[in-house]
Design a protein around this motif. Sequence first.
Motif, mmCIF file in Angstrom:
data_model
loop_
_atom_site.group_PDB
_atom_site.id
_atom_site.type_symbol
_atom_site.label_atom_id
_atom_site.label_comp_id
_atom_site.label_asym_id
_atom_site.label_seq_id
_atom_site.Cartn_x
_atom_site.Cartn_y
_atom_site.Cartn_z
ATOM 1 N N ASP A 175 1.627 32.242 -43.424
ATOM 2 C CA ASP A 175 2.568 33.302 -43.795
ATOM 3 C C ASP A 175 2.718 34.312 -42.652
ATOM 4 N N LYS A 176 1.604 34.615 -41.997
ATOM 5 C CA LYS A 176 1.635 35.655 -40.964
ATOM 6 C C LYS A 176 2.254 35.152 -39.660
ATOM 7 N N ILE A 177 2.002 33.900 -39.326
ATOM 8 C CA ILE A 177 2.533 33.350 -38.075
ATOM 9 C C ILE A 177 3.382 32.115 -38.391
ATOM 10 N N PRO A 178 4.674 32.330 -38.685
ATOM 11 C CA PRO A 178 5.526 31.183 -39.028
ATOM 12 C C PRO A 178 5.629 30.221 -37.839
ATOM 13 N N LEU A 179 5.535 28.941 -38.113
ATOM 14 C CA LEU A 179 5.565 27.922 -37.072
ATOM 15 C C LEU A 179 6.886 27.183 -37.088
ATOM 16 N N ARG A 180 7.234 26.573 -35.942
ATOM 17 C CA ARG A 180 8.395 25.696 -35.888
ATOM 18 C C ARG A 180 7.988 24.330 -36.446
ATOM 19 N N THR A 181 8.973 23.602 -36.986
ATOM 20 C CA THR A 181 8.691 22.341 -37.688
ATOM 21 C C THR A 181 7.738 21.393 -36.948
ATOM 22 N N PRO A 182 7.965 21.135 -35.649
ATOM 23 C CA PRO A 182 7.070 20.155 -35.006
ATOM 24 C C PRO A 182 5.605 20.591 -34.970
ATOM 25 N N GLU A 183 5.359 21.854 -35.203
ATOM 26 C CA GLU A 183 3.976 22.333 -35.153
ATOM 27 C C GLU A 183 3.256 22.198 -36.499
ATOM 28 N N VAL A 184 4.008 21.714 -37.505
ATOM 29 C CA VAL A 184 3.434 21.594 -38.842
ATOM 30 C C VAL A 184 3.202 20.117 -39.143
ATOM 31 N N ASP A 185 2.044 19.780 -39.643
ATOM 32 C CA ASP A 185 1.778 18.364 -39.927
ATOM 33 C C ASP A 185 2.401 17.954 -41.267
ATOM 34 N N LYS A 186 2.258 16.677 -41.620
ATOM 35 C CA LYS A 186 2.985 16.195 -42.807
ATOM 36 C C LYS A 186 2.449 16.774 -44.114
ATOM 37 N N TYR A 187 1.311 17.444 -44.048
ATOM 38 C CA TYR A 187 0.781 18.086 -45.259
ATOM 39 C C TYR A 187 1.136 19.570 -45.331
ATOM 40 N N GLY A 188 1.797 20.055 -44.267
ATOM 41 C CA GLY A 188 2.210 21.449 -44.262
ATOM 42 C C GLY A 188 1.237 22.371 -43.539
ATOM 43 N N CYS A 189 0.212 21.814 -42.919
ATOM 44 C CA CYS A 189 -0.774 22.626 -42.202
ATOM 45 C C CYS A 189 -0.318 22.853 -40.761
ATOM 46 N N GLY A 190 -0.708 23.982 -40.208
ATOM 47 C CA GLY A 190 -0.302 24.340 -38.855
ATOM 48 C C GLY A 190 -1.206 23.705 -37.801
ATOM 49 N N ASN A 191 -0.596 22.824 -36.979
ATOM 50 C CA ASN A 191 -1.372 22.133 -35.939
ATOM 51 C C ASN A 191 -2.042 23.059 -34.924
ATOM 52 N N PRO A 192 -1.346 24.064 -34.404
ATOM 53 C CA PRO A 192 -2.011 24.890 -33.379
ATOM 54 C C PRO A 192 -3.298 25.537 -33.917
ATOM 55 N N PHE A 193 -3.276 25.921 -35.176
ATOM 56 C CA PHE A 193 -4.464 26.577 -35.768
ATOM 57 C C PHE A 193 -5.582 25.557 -35.978
ATOM 58 N N ASN A 194 -5.211 24.424 -36.565
ATOM 59 C CA ASN A 194 -6.247 23.419 -36.844
ATOM 60 C C ASN A 194 -6.795 22.796 -35.569
#
Length: 378
Positions: free
Chosen positions: A226-245
């Motif tokens: 919610d705090k750091i919205p990501l662009r689509t390619p940065e989100v995995d197929k489950y909706g989790c943020g790749n840069p963070f994980n």
Amino acid sequence: MDSHQYKVLYIGILLATLTIPCFSADCNFPAIFNFGDSNSDTGGWSAGFGRAGSPAGETYFHYPAGRYCDGRLIVDFIAQSLGLHTLHSYLDAVEFNSSHGINFATAGSTIRRPNTTGFSPFSLDVQFSQYSQFRTRYKEAAKKEIFEGLLPKEEYFSEGLYTFDIGQNDLTSGFFGGMTADEVKAAVPDILNQFSNIVKNIYWQGGRSFWIHNTGPFGCLAYVLDKIPLRTPEVDKYGCGNPFNSVAQYFNEKLKKVVVQLRKDLPMAALTYVDIYSLKYTMISQASKFGFKEPLVACCGHGGKYNYNDKVGCGGYIYVNGTAVLIGKSCEDPSVKINWDGVHYTEAANKWVFDRIVDGSFSDPPIPIKMACNREAH
Ligand SMILES: *[C@@H]1O[C@H](CO)[C@@H](O)[C@H](O)[C@H]1NC(C)=O
Ligand SMILES: *[C@@H]1O[C@H](CO)[C@@H](O)[C@H](O)[C@H]1NC(C)=O
Ligand SMILES: *[C@@H]1O[C@H](CO)[C@@H](O)[C@H](O)[C@H]1NC(C)=O
């Protein structure tokens, strides 16, 4: 049986008694000393800065018991599985009974001293300082009758289990402060160096058994997404943020190496590394398989994609014409939810994770928690 058979039997028993105890002896941990953040805070932040209000605690304690959860945390399940009562916070003068150990964790704690507001002043170095204070000062208190049954015995400090679940806030504070994933990664060696020093300090004060949780996939948590919205390619197929994980995984790789090094530096310590990340990510990515629904959506909260609102959280009110209206409500059935309040896990999720770490399946070395004092297995 003839004498030969007796001899074979005898040798068999002898071998069994010589080899098995190293791996199968129960440690009978008399106490737990826990260090961490909100993932294992059982009342620290509440004691210092105001109670985590209702509906927290609704599932198990039936009152807000100082936890950011509807019920028990992983550390509570650990304590109960070892036959100990759930830990009270060092900071809590009201519910203070440290006979089975004590909890130094507070919500928002970092390993390093925080520079940003919104994080706990009780960083790991401060938690260690509190532990040292406790370690030396409780002896005087123990002489007084009024404290009878409320304090650990001297030997508990060497026989106890030292548990850690900390680091997530060091990483998120970097992102929240505007750092890139690479910049946060660059800080990891210093963060872990400080972590390692604290473990050594506890060892030098007599601690021997260490149970160290790695950090979870915080890129699947609403408050980060919610705090750091990501662009689509940065989100995995489950909706989790790749840069963070990816940063969480990087931290964990390095943490594992630190634990290996600590085993060399602290020859009498038993150090267990526990892979919480894999379990939480599996639970989230295969939620329906395990009976959970909407893994990224908070049970308790209000609004938005994740039922999470940065301004009005779980238990939060808004004022309508001068009347307080509860909008941070709990969901109908927390037992099918993974996420409690957008930041923390539900009791059901904590139990799911605990059930899989208790027997050592996700640990290095793979020994059950009740045997985590056994150096021979390391
Ligand atoms: C806080 O700031 C100091 C000085 O700029 C720096 O050395 C330290 O690493 C920072 N700590 C964190 C947690 O960022
Ligand atoms: C503190 O907890 C221990 C362990 O559960 C219990 O035996 C003891 O009675 C408690 N002490 C007090 C004063 O309640
Ligand atoms: C608040 O008060 C105003 C003025 O009396 C009224 O028009 C409005 O409907 C009230 N709002 C609610 C939600 O009760």
